[in-house]
Design a protein around this motif. Structure first.
Motif, PDB file in Angstrom:
ATOM      1  N   CYS A   1      -4.963   3.354  -2.146  1.00 53.54           N
ATOM      2  CA  CYS A   1      -5.749   3.502  -1.150  1.00 53.54           C
ATOM      3  C   CYS A   1      -6.494   4.467  -0.981  1.00 53.54           C
ATOM      4  O   CYS A   1      -7.065   5.032  -0.116  1.00 53.54           O
ATOM      5  CB  CYS A   1      -4.595   4.174   0.040  1.00 53.54           C
TER       6      CYS A   1
ATOM      7  N   LYS B   1      -1.563   9.723  -3.411  1.00 52.56           N
ATOM      8  CA  LYS B   1      -0.362  10.053  -3.228  1.00 52.56           C
ATOM      9  C   LYS B   1       0.340  10.208  -4.498  1.00 52.56           C
ATOM     10  O   LYS B   1       0.250   9.530  -5.543  1.00 52.56           O
ATOM     11  CB  LYS B   1       0.312   8.895  -2.218  1.00 52.56           C
TER      12      LYS B   1
ATOM     13  N   ASP C   1       6.709   3.703  -0.508  1.00 55.30           N
ATOM     14  CA  ASP C   1       8.047   3.952   0.214  1.00 55.30           C
ATOM     15  C   ASP C   1       8.497   2.732   0.903  1.00 55.30           C
ATOM     16  O   ASP C   1       9.733   2.896   1.514  1.00 55.30           O
ATOM     17  CB  ASP C   1       7.844   5.035   0.984  1.00 55.30           C
ATOM     18  N   ARG C   2       7.469   1.759   1.117  1.00 56.39           N
ATOM     19  CA  ARG C   2       7.767   0.494   1.982  1.00 56.39           C
ATOM     20  C   ARG C   2       7.956  -0.803   1.049  1.00 56.39           C
ATOM     21  O   ARG C   2       7.997  -1.761   1.590  1.00 56.39           O
ATOM     22  CB  ARG C   2       7.025   0.207   3.178  1.00 56.39           C
TER      23      ARG C   2
ATOM     24  N   GLU D   1       0.786  -1.023   0.153  1.00 58.71           N
ATOM     25  CA  GLU D   1      -0.115  -0.173   0.001  1.00 58.71           C
ATOM     26  C   GLU D   1       0.850   1.314   0.011  1.00 58.71           C
ATOM     27  O   GLU D   1       0.573   2.272  -0.641  1.00 58.71           O
ATOM     28  CB  GLU D   1      -0.994  -0.090   1.310  1.00 58.71           C
ATOM     29  N   ASP D   2       2.053   1.164   0.727  1.00 55.14           N
ATOM     30  CA  ASP D   2       2.884   2.263   0.943  1.00 55.14           C
ATOM     31  C   ASP D   2       3.888   2.228  -0.134  1.00 55.14           C
ATOM     32  O   ASP D   2       4.911   1.473   0.241  1.00 55.14           O
ATOM     33  CB  ASP D   2       3.242   2.687   2.305  1.00 55.14           C
TER      34      ASP D   2
END
Length: 374
Positions: free
Chosen positions: A247, A233, A127-128, A124-125
């Motif tokens: 998201c 985002k 950056d991870r 979902e993120d």
């Protein structure tokens, strides 16, 4: 296999849906040389959804966003038949490993790898999206000892390098618009004469450099625009921008598409394409992952060579440009990472990153045994 019209949500480029029917085309090089499996089904467009302008275009974008984000549910009997047929024509690269190796006999394998969804899971993120230590070891073994290897991604090159942390690779970020790597490959081949070289930095090529100020400006505008859409985002990938909607509530997709469109109206030199739950804004130059693959092969000294066997592994519609290049060249093959049927130019499939890791390990084991005469 019976012809069935199916809605395909993974068209190669642009925003919109198309209806396709199955048709058999010539086998890929691996089939011709290794034998043992049926030809890949190619699909012919019957009707393409017009994107139009204004409200019609927004509607088309949202329809495409929805189609590329299917709800998880049990397969119906007809869907199960389609999946079985698709797997028959895009067999597992693990199951067909021996045939693949046979097809590459006497040639230098060069590996091209997407990152998200291929070396790391989709999260979902963004950056991870970390790769596992085991995957890093597998990629390192492939690249450091046996095969020239490149990461080809829509991500910013610097960000992917921070994820991968392997200096011996070539990195093609921003869909190949930002390429950097060692000045010479493991075979000490000279790199492309048109590329910029630096003794400390190696190969460097940025065909869309003139767009950097525009991309930065659009990034700042988009950040303000999407603030009203929870979960949205914007990721600055240097030479392109990614608007993530993984998201975002589906009820807000229309508003998000409106926001993106309102910004792009002022920038005709930028275009919108789509990936997995992401809208991507790129310069309109004729450059993509397929062009990056060709540039890297030329840089490695394989521009017009019959002694090379490129293998490209990816999971996204943007990887289709590279799959198509390999099919058109009649060299090597593409492997699509997918758990379900997708319209693709790839010859083989793997279901998830863990299978990609096993495939890379088997390549290393095969090469070791070859070199040591086992």
């Amino acid at each position: 296999m019976t012809n069935q019209n199916v809605v395909v949500s993974d068209a190669k480029s642009g925003i919109g849906l198309a209806l396709f029917s199955s048709a058999v085309a010539k086998p890929p090089p691996a089939a011709a040389q290794g034998g043992g499996f049926v030809a890949i089904p190619r699909k012919k467009p019957l009707k393409k959804l017009e994107t139009g302008s204004g409200a019609a275009r927004i509607s088309a974008w949202v329809d495409s966003m929805r189609a590329s984000s299917p709800t998880r549910k049990p397969l119906s009997e007809s869907e199960d038949q389609i999946k079985s047929s698709w797997i028959l024509h895009h067999p597992s690269a693990l199951t067909m490993f021996e045939q693949i190796i046979n097809a590459s006999s006497g040639k230098q394998i060069v590996m091209f790898l997407d990152y998200d969804g291929t070396l790391s899971p989709i999260v979902e993120d963004p950056d991870r999206a970390f790769m596992t230590k085991e995957m890093r070891k597998a990629v390192s073994d492939v690249a450091a000892k046996y095969f020239p290897t490149a990461i080809v991604t829509g991500r910013c090159r610097a960000k992917v390098y921070n994820f991968v942390k392997l200096s011996q690779l070539y990195y093609a970020g921003s869909h190949g618009m930002d390429i950097k790597g060692p000045a010479k490959d493991s075979n000490n081949r000279e790199v492309n004469a048109n590329a910029n070289l630096n003794d400390n930095q190696g190969l460097s090529f940025q065909p869309a450099r003139e767009f950097l100020p525009m991309i930065d400006k659009v990034y700042k505008v988009l950040l303000e625009k999407i603030k009203s859409t929870p979960g949205a985002k914007v990721e600055n990938n240097k030479f392109c921008l990614s608007v993530h909607y993984r998201c975002v509530d589906e009820k807000s997709w229309n508003a998000l598409a409106e926001q993106v469109k309102s910004v792009l109206n002022d920038y005709p030199k930028l275009k919108l394409t789509q990936g997995r739950k992401v809208l991507e804004i790129r310069p309109t130059i004729k450059w993509d992952k397929g062009k990056a693959l060709e540039f890297l092969l030329e840089s490695l000294g394989y521009a017009n060579s019959d002694d090379v066997f490129p293998v490209y592994i990816g999971d996204d519609r943007t990887d289709e440009d590279a799959f198509k290049v390999l099919r058109d060249r009649g060299q090597g093959f593409g492997i699509l990472v997918s758990k379900g049927p997708k319209e693709t130019n790839a010859s083989y499939s793997l279901q998830e990153p863990s299978e990609v890791m096993h495939f890379l390990r088997r390549l290393v084991e095969w090469k070791k045994s070859l070199l040591h005469g086992h």
